[in-house]
Design an enzyme around this catalytic site. Structure first.
Site, PDB file in Angstrom:
ATOM      1  N   ARG A 110       0.820  -1.229   0.000  1.00 31.66           N
ATOM      2  CA  ARG A 110       0.000   0.000   0.000  1.00 31.66           C
ATOM      3  C   ARG A 110       0.848   1.270   0.000  1.00 31.66           C
ATOM      4  NH1 ARG A 110      -3.188  -2.970   3.775  1.00 31.66           N
ATOM      5  NH2 ARG A 110      -4.916  -3.934   2.657  1.00 31.66           N
ATOM      6  N   GLU A 179       6.988  17.711 -25.579  1.00 28.96           N
ATOM      7  CA  GLU A 179       6.510  18.193 -24.272  1.00 28.96           C
ATOM      8  C   GLU A 179       7.002  19.618 -24.016  1.00 28.96           C
ATOM      9  OE1 GLU A 179       4.306  16.972 -22.305  1.00 28.96           O
ATOM     10  OE2 GLU A 179       4.140  14.914 -23.011  1.00 28.96           O
ATOM     11  N   LYS A 207       6.173  22.783 -14.251  1.00 32.17           N
ATOM     12  CA  LYS A 207       5.334  21.642 -13.865  1.00 32.17           C
ATOM     13  C   LYS A 207       5.150  21.605 -12.351  1.00 32.17           C
ATOM     14  CE  LYS A 207       4.059  16.990 -14.485  1.00 32.17           C
ATOM     15  NZ  LYS A 207       4.113  15.755 -15.228  1.00 32.17           N
ATOM     16  N   ASN A 225      -2.118  18.735 -20.117  1.00 27.86           N
ATOM     17  CA  ASN A 225      -2.486  17.798 -21.188  1.00 27.86           C
ATOM     18  C   ASN A 225      -2.721  18.511 -22.510  1.00 27.86           C
ATOM     19  OD1 ASN A 225      -2.440  15.481 -19.567  1.00 27.86           O
ATOM     20  ND2 ASN A 225      -4.456  15.970 -18.758  1.00 27.86           N
ATOM     21  N   HIS A 228      -2.600  16.670 -25.803  1.00 32.50           N
ATOM     22  CA  HIS A 228      -2.532  15.244 -25.491  1.00 32.50           C
ATOM     23  C   HIS A 228      -3.777  14.456 -25.895  1.00 32.50           C
ATOM     24  CE1 HIS A 228       1.039  16.405 -23.408  1.00 32.50           C
ATOM     25  NE2 HIS A 228       1.202  15.244 -22.815  1.00 32.50           N
ATOM     26  N   HIS A 232      -2.880  10.957 -27.511  1.00 34.41           N
ATOM     27  CA  HIS A 232      -3.146   9.616 -26.971  1.00 34.41           C
ATOM     28  C   HIS A 232      -3.891   8.762 -28.000  1.00 34.41           C
ATOM     29  CE1 HIS A 232      -2.752  11.180 -22.568  1.00 34.41           C
ATOM     30  NE2 HIS A 232      -1.594  10.843 -23.083  1.00 34.41           N
ATOM     31  N   HIS A 244       5.041   9.083 -27.968  1.00 34.44           N
ATOM     32  CA  HIS A 244       4.228  10.069 -27.248  1.00 34.44           C
ATOM     33  C   HIS A 244       4.551  11.518 -27.613  1.00 34.44           C
ATOM     34  CE1 HIS A 244       1.795  11.789 -24.104  1.00 34.44           C
ATOM     35  NE2 HIS A 244       2.849  12.420 -23.615  1.00 34.44           N
TER      36      HIS A 244
END
Ligand code: GLY
Length: 340
Positions: A110, A179, A207, A225, A228, A232, A244
């Protein structure tokens, strides 16, 4: 060495940018870490020394290995090693490795700490920063998608060793540039006028600021995004033949064309997108041939940004880029036609 802080309260962390930054890795590990599981790929041109005993786990190369099966294999290795929360996972590689290592870290016991050593331009300016982790859902009966299974799991630190960049293929450089071109439209910064280290650190800083204000993408983070939504869809429809960052380059000019169709920007602003993406960043802006536009619109409707069942895009305007919901599929289709 440039240090950029990602300010997230008690989960804040440093991103180190510079030549030889890998030598600072041990200092970024949590003090509780007794051992490390280094997750990497064959052929990643970077040896790291986490400063504690470690085992190395190699994952496959290519999008089809960005899968739940890879997570299961890693977890079996962690179990054999007896990895606990008092240890650390270190992801060494590009965006795929850090996404997978980060997701495995979020799920194992976890949640165990993770530190990323990013070895690609795309990873340094985007994927390794901000805590988005995940794997793809393999398509069955046409239903599946990129990064659909994942978690927000912030690293304890990120290393961006610029020595890794000399080994990048032209294609990997293009991916990072896709990017970076996105950041150009988010801020208007002339990133290409900066030195390499400053440019990468500035992207990290942009960012970091966005992530600090909206870690779980309830609002502003969705702007990261930009370009994007089509990207995608193109990656899926070309079976990842288009990588990408390359797809983001096409996606940025498509977003401009769609914004033009919707009356949000003028022709001059569309031209600026071409000037930046194709001119300054030297990226291809053409839609790959042989692609069914209707299928692209359908895939764009499955994007994670979709909130209300309609098409959702990040689109430019006089106010800057914004999230726009409920875009008419006919406009999305027509803008694809404008690209031909
Ligand atoms: N790559 C977009 C984000 O991290 O939000």
């Amino acid at each position: 060495m440039i240090t950029v802080r990602v300010p997230l309260g008690d989960r804040s962390y440093d991103v180190l940018v510079g030549h030889g930054a890998r030598n600072e890795l041990a200092a970024l590990l949590p003090r509780t870490a007794r051992r490390a599981a280094v997750v990497t790929q064959a052929g990643i041109p970077m040896q790291v020394d986490p400063g504690v005993p470690f085992e190395t786990f190699e994952i496959g190369d290519g999008e089809r290995f960005k899968s739940l099966a890879t997570i299961e294999t890693l977890c079996r290795g962690f179990a054999r090693m007896g990895l606990t929360r008092n240890d650390v996972i270190v992801g060494v590689g590009g965006g795929m490795v850090t996404d997978v290592a980060g997701f495995a870290a979020s799920a194992w016991h976890r949640g165990v700490p993770v530190v990323h050593v990013s070895t690609t331009l795309l990873g340094m300016v985007d994927a390794a920063i901000g805590g988005k982790t995940g794997v793809n859902l393999e398509a069955v009966d046409g239903v599946g998608g990129k990064n659909l299974i994942g978690a927000y799991w912030q690293p304890s630190g990120v290393v961006c060793d610029l020595d890794a960049l000399v080994t990048l293929s032209p294609r990997e450089v293009r991916c990072g540039r896709g990017e970076m071109a996105k950041y150009h439209f988010l801020t208007g910064d002339d990133l290409l006028a900066m030195s390499e280290a400053e440019r990468i650190a500035r992207c990290v800083q942009i960012k970091a600021e966005v992530v600090a204000g909206d870690e779980r993408e309830d609002g502003r983070r969705a702007l990261l995004n930009y370009g994007h939504t089509l990207a995608h869809a193109l990656e899926i429809e070309t079976d990842y033949a288009l990588a990408h960052g390359e797809a983001v380059g096409v996606g940025l000019v498509y977003a401009a064309r769609l914004a033009r169709r919707l009356g949000r920007i003028d022709d001059a602003r569309v031209q600026q997108h071409y000037d930046v993406v194709r001119g300054a960043y030297e990226l291809d802006t053409a839609l790959p041939g042989g692609i069914d536009a209707q299928q692209l619109v359908r895939l764009m409707g499955l994007d994670k940004k979709v909130l209300d069942g309609g098409l959702t895009f990040v689109l430019d305007s006089e106010r800057g880029v914004e999230v726009v919901q409920g875009v008419d599929p006919a406009a999305a289709l027509a803008a694809l036609g404008d690209m031909r």
